[in-house]
Design a protein around this motif. Structure first.
Motif, PDB file in Angstrom:
ATOM      1  N   ALA A 137      49.374-103.906  57.464  1.00 22.68           N
ATOM      2  CA  ALA A 137      48.291-102.953  57.704  1.00 22.68           C
ATOM      3  C   ALA A 137      47.820-102.334  56.404  1.00 22.68           C
ATOM      4  CB  ALA A 137      48.754-101.869  58.674  1.00 22.68           C
ATOM      5  N   LEU A 138      48.754-101.989  55.533  1.00 23.30           N
ATOM      6  CA  LEU A 138      48.380-101.360  54.270  1.00 23.30           C
ATOM      7  C   LEU A 138      47.582-102.314  53.390  1.00 23.30           C
ATOM      8  CD1 LEU A 138      51.757 -99.506  53.714  1.00 23.30           C
ATOM      9  CD2 LEU A 138      49.526 -98.387  53.968  1.00 23.30           C
ATOM     10  N   LEU A 139      47.988-103.585  53.359  1.00 26.49           N
ATOM     11  CA  LEU A 139      47.254-104.558  52.566  1.00 26.49           C
ATOM     12  C   LEU A 139      45.844-104.779  53.119  1.00 26.49           C
ATOM     13  CD1 LEU A 139      50.041-107.220  51.902  1.00 26.49           C
ATOM     14  CD2 LEU A 139      49.072-105.627  50.242  1.00 26.49           C
ATOM     15  N   TYR A 184      49.724-100.717  45.834  1.00 26.75           N
ATOM     16  CA  TYR A 184      50.146-102.078  46.122  1.00 26.75           C
ATOM     17  C   TYR A 184      51.196-102.566  45.128  1.00 26.75           C
ATOM     18  CZ  TYR A 184      46.398-101.731  49.387  1.00 26.75           C
ATOM     19  OH  TYR A 184      45.608-101.298  50.419  1.00 26.75           O
ATOM     20  N   VAL A 185      51.087-102.144  43.882  1.00 35.65           N
ATOM     21  CA  VAL A 185      52.138-102.459  42.917  1.00 35.65           C
ATOM     22  C   VAL A 185      53.435-101.764  43.343  1.00 35.65           C
ATOM     23  CG1 VAL A 185      52.806-102.428  40.492  1.00 35.65           C
ATOM     24  CG2 VAL A 185      50.382-102.669  41.105  1.00 35.65           C
ATOM     25  N   PRO A 237      44.488-106.320  46.853  1.00 34.95           N
ATOM     26  CA  PRO A 237      45.784-105.827  47.313  1.00 34.95           C
ATOM     27  C   PRO A 237      46.900-106.868  47.262  1.00 34.95           C
ATOM     28  CG  PRO A 237      44.053-105.017  48.760  1.00 34.95           C
ATOM     29  CD  PRO A 237      43.420-106.019  47.844  1.00 34.95           C
ATOM     30  N   GLN A 238      46.624-108.083  47.728  1.00 29.73           N
ATOM     31  CA  GLN A 238      47.668-109.105  47.757  1.00 29.73           C
ATOM     32  C   GLN A 238      48.144-109.451  46.351  1.00 29.73           C
ATOM     33  OE1 GLN A 238      49.331-110.559  50.158  1.00 29.73           O
ATOM     34  NE2 GLN A 238      48.182-110.137  52.046  1.00 29.73           N
ATOM     35  N   ALA A 239      47.210-109.586  45.424  1.00 28.45           N
ATOM     36  CA  ALA A 239      47.582-109.938  44.055  1.00 28.45           C
ATOM     37  C   ALA A 239      48.392-108.816  43.408  1.00 28.45           C
ATOM     38  CB  ALA A 239      46.328-110.243  43.233  1.00 28.45           C
ATOM     39  N   LEU A 240      47.996-107.568  43.630  1.00 26.68           N
ATOM     40  CA  LEU A 240      48.746-106.451  43.051  1.00 26.68           C
ATOM     41  C   LEU A 240      50.123-106.323  43.691  1.00 26.68           C
ATOM     42  CD1 LEU A 240      45.899-103.812  42.727  1.00 26.68           C
ATOM     43  CD2 LEU A 240      47.022-105.074  40.880  1.00 26.68           C
ATOM     44  N   PHE A 241      50.225-106.621  44.971  1.00 32.96           N
ATOM     45  CA  PHE A 241      51.522-106.623  45.642  1.00 32.96           C
ATOM     46  C   PHE A 241      52.462-107.623  44.966  1.00 32.96           C
ATOM     47  CE2 PHE A 241      54.380-108.095  49.051  1.00 32.96           C
ATOM     48  CZ  PHE A 241      54.903-106.887  49.496  1.00 32.96           C
ATOM     49  N   GLN A 242      51.943-108.786  44.612  1.00 31.91           N
ATOM     50  CA  GLN A 242      52.776-109.790  43.949  1.00 31.91           C
ATOM     51  C   GLN A 242      53.150-109.363  42.530  1.00 31.91           C
ATOM     52  OE1 GLN A 242      54.213-112.247  45.534  1.00 31.91           O
ATOM     53  NE2 GLN A 242      53.128-111.635  47.404  1.00 31.91           N
ATOM     54  N   VAL A 243      52.255-108.657  41.841  1.00 34.19           N
ATOM     55  CA  VAL A 243      52.614-108.099  40.533  1.00 34.19           C
ATOM     56  C   VAL A 243      53.801-107.154  40.697  1.00 34.19           C
ATOM     57  CG1 VAL A 243      51.854-106.534  38.691  1.00 34.19           C
ATOM     58  CG2 VAL A 243      50.334-108.350  39.493  1.00 34.19           C
ATOM     59  N   GLY A 244      53.744-106.284  41.714  1.00 33.25           N
ATOM     60  CA  GLY A 244      54.844-105.370  41.955  1.00 33.25           C
ATOM     61  C   GLY A 244      56.141-106.090  42.257  1.00 33.25           C
ATOM     62  N   ASP A 254      59.731 -82.521  28.970  1.00 32.14           N
ATOM     63  CA  ASP A 254      60.336 -82.678  27.648  1.00 32.14           C
ATOM     64  C   ASP A 254      59.869 -83.938  26.938  1.00 32.14           C
ATOM     65  OD1 ASP A 254      61.758 -80.328  28.010  1.00 32.14           O
ATOM     66  OD2 ASP A 254      63.531 -81.350  28.794  1.00 32.14           O
ATOM     67  N   ALA A 255      59.166 -84.803  27.634  1.00 29.31           N
ATOM     68  CA  ALA A 255      58.637 -86.044  27.047  1.00 29.31           C
ATOM     69  C   ALA A 255      59.725 -86.817  26.313  1.00 29.31           C
ATOM     70  CB  ALA A 255      57.462 -85.744  26.106  1.00 29.31           C
ATOM     71  N   ASP A 256      60.904 -86.887  26.934  1.00 26.26           N
ATOM     72  CA  ASP A 256      62.037 -87.544  26.285  1.00 26.26           C
ATOM     73  C   ASP A 256      62.404 -88.874  26.932  1.00 26.26           C
ATOM     74  OD1 ASP A 256      62.920 -86.429  28.642  1.00 26.26           O
ATOM     75  OD2 ASP A 256      64.707 -85.482  27.794  1.00 26.26           O
ATOM     76  N   VAL A 257      61.586 -89.344  27.874  1.00 26.94           N
ATOM     77  CA  VAL A 257      61.822 -90.640  28.507  1.00 26.94           C
ATOM     78  C   VAL A 257      60.757 -91.613  27.993  1.00 26.94           C
ATOM     79  CG1 VAL A 257      61.942 -91.906  30.689  1.00 26.94           C
ATOM     80  CG2 VAL A 257      62.733 -89.530  30.588  1.00 26.94           C
ATOM     81  N   PRO A 258      61.144 -92.794  27.494  1.00 26.17           N
ATOM     82  CA  PRO A 258      60.136 -93.760  27.047  1.00 26.17           C
ATOM     83  C   PRO A 258      59.183 -94.127  28.179  1.00 26.17           C
ATOM     84  CG  PRO A 258      62.326 -94.404  26.289  1.00 26.17           C
ATOM     85  CD  PRO A 258      62.527 -93.274  27.256  1.00 26.17           C
ATOM     86  N   VAL A 259      57.892 -94.203  27.849  1.00 28.33           N
ATOM     87  CA  VAL A 259      56.858 -94.483  28.852  1.00 28.33           C
ATOM     88  C   VAL A 259      55.994 -95.638  28.372  1.00 28.33           C
ATOM     89  CG1 VAL A 259      54.876 -93.593  30.129  1.00 28.33           C
ATOM     90  CG2 VAL A 259      56.797 -92.064  29.586  1.00 28.33           C
ATOM     91  N   LEU A 260      55.702 -96.544  29.301  1.00 25.80           N
ATOM     92  CA  LEU A 260      54.786 -97.644  29.048  1.00 25.80           C
ATOM     93  C   LEU A 260      53.780 -97.669  30.186  1.00 25.80           C
ATOM     94  CD1 LEU A 260      54.462-100.151  27.068  1.00 25.80           C
ATOM     95  CD2 LEU A 260      55.518-101.482  28.906  1.00 25.80           C
ATOM     96  N   GLN A 261      52.509 -97.852  29.862  1.00 23.06           N
ATOM     97  CA  GLN A 261      51.472 -97.943  30.888  1.00 23.06           C
ATOM     98  C   GLN A 261      51.037 -99.389  31.038  1.00 23.06           C
ATOM     99  OE1 GLN A 261      48.368 -95.015  30.660  1.00 23.06           O
ATOM    100  NE2 GLN A 261      47.068 -96.065  32.144  1.00 23.06           N
ATOM    101  N   LEU A 262      50.774 -99.768  32.286  1.00 27.52           N
ATOM    102  CA  LEU A 262      50.363-101.124  32.629  1.00 27.52           C
ATOM    103  C   LEU A 262      48.968-101.070  33.229  1.00 27.52           C
ATOM    104  CD1 LEU A 262      51.768-104.053  32.907  1.00 27.52           C
ATOM    105  CD2 LEU A 262      51.983-103.449  35.319  1.00 27.52           C
ATOM    106  N   SER A 263      48.104-101.982  32.824  1.00 28.16           N
ATOM    107  CA  SER A 263      46.742-101.990  33.353  1.00 28.16           C
ATOM    108  C   SER A 263      46.699-102.597  34.753  1.00 28.16           C
ATOM    109  CB  SER A 263      45.810-102.777  32.429  1.00 28.16           C
ATOM    110  OG  SER A 263      46.064-104.165  32.511  1.00 28.16           O
ATOM    111  N   LEU A 264      45.650-102.239  35.487  1.00 30.23           N
ATOM    112  CA  LEU A 264      45.324-102.920  36.742  1.00 30.23           C
ATOM    113  C   LEU A 264      44.457-104.127  36.384  1.00 30.23           C
ATOM    114  CD1 LEU A 264      44.304 -99.914  39.029  1.00 30.23           C
ATOM    115  CD2 LEU A 264      46.255-101.438  39.424  1.00 30.23           C
ATOM    116  N   PRO A 265      44.968-105.357  36.551  1.00 33.75           N
ATOM    117  CA  PRO A 265      44.162-106.513  36.160  1.00 33.75           C
ATOM    118  C   PRO A 265      43.122-106.898  37.194  1.00 33.75           C
ATOM    119  CG  PRO A 265      46.284-107.233  36.997  1.00 33.75           C
ATOM    120  CD  PRO A 265      46.326-105.732  36.987  1.00 33.75           C
TER     121      PRO A 265
END
Length: 259
Positions: A201-203, A226-227, A136-143, A121-132
């Motif tokens: 292990a995942l990182l 990772y996020v 893995p460690q840096a993206l984990f901290q973003v999350g 229904d596209a009735d929920v607001p959506v925002l997209q975030l870029s991968l900077p």
């Protein structure tokens, strides 16, 4: 059980996912089990941009058809989700204000292809975030920094692919044909590591996962996990369940929900 929205990592599929006889129903059933979020923040493998950037938040803009060579009807798909200005402000605050806004950029196929099936229904607001970055460690901290957004009802979604080697993709074969051994081995390792909550292990997947460099010749489709892990960890609960599993043209479509 937590009253916060879960955090998701999903394998998003290419535009023809909409025609698959199984996968769209799996995504629809999954979203039906989740309480309707106030907003969705989605991190797609298909937008790498630094510094970290958010998509249009002030008005609806056209989708980004970031693919080539498909039949024309895939370029006429629309997904006019409401803009999410409050979420854009919250993301900027959570990340210390170092967030660019690209008000002309719409959702790419890593975002809208699964959302069409999950929230048609596209009735929920959506925002997209870029991968900077892909670290893995840096993206984990973003999350981890984004985790407090869940308190306001935001569903945080990492959209990638559990295995992603396009040399395996042969559309003349059945979608459900047995996967290559490397895809199956990586998928099994990932399922076990996530179930165990083994963040270390995942990182360090590049050294610990079987066939890591084959399953992900480039890591952008694994990076959104990772996020997701950081956002779940930041809220103190890394318990997870596989919401979707199996393979699609050799690629693992395994997807997780973190409580």
């Amino acid at each position: 059980m937590s009253s916060l929205p879960p955090v998701l990592f999903l394998s998003h599929g290419a535009p023809p996912l909409a025609d698959d006889p199984v996968w769209p129903g799996e995504l629809a059933s999954w979203s039906a089990r989740i309480a309707r979020p106030e907003a969705i923040l989605i991190i797609s493998a298909h937008w790498e941009q630094a510094p970290i950037t958010v998509s249009a938040s002030a008005a609806r803009v056209p989708l980004v058809y970031d693919f080539w060579g498909f039949p024309q009807h895939y370029y006429s798909v629309t997904y006019a989700a409401p803009p999410a200005p409050a979420l854009a402000d919250a993301v900027s605050a959570a990340l210390g204000g170092q967030v660019r806004r690209e008000e002309t950029r719409g959702l790419d196929h890593g975002a809208y292809v699964p959302l069409v099936e999950m929230y048609p229904d596209a009735d929920v607001p959506v925002l997209q975030l870029s991968l900077p970055m892909l670290d893995p460690q840096a993206l984990f901290q973003v999350g981890r920094a984004l985790a407090p957004l869940r308190e306001n009802g935001t569903l945080i979604v990492g959209s990638g692919f559990t295995t992603h080697n396009l040399r395996w993709f042969h559309p003349d074969n059945p979608a459900g044909a047995p996967p290559p051994a490397a895809s199956a081995e990586f998928d099994q390792w990932a399922a076990e590591a996530v179930a165990a909550g083994d963040v270390d292990a995942l990182l360090d997947f590049a050294h610990r996962a079987p066939a890591a460099a084959i399953a992900h010749p480039r890591t952008e489709h694994w990076a959104p996990l990772y996020v997701t892990l950081g956002a779940a960890s930041g809220s103190g609960d890394l318990s997870a369940q596989s919401a979707v599993d199996g393979f699609w043209f050799g690629l693992s479509k395994r997807s997780w929900q973190f409580a």
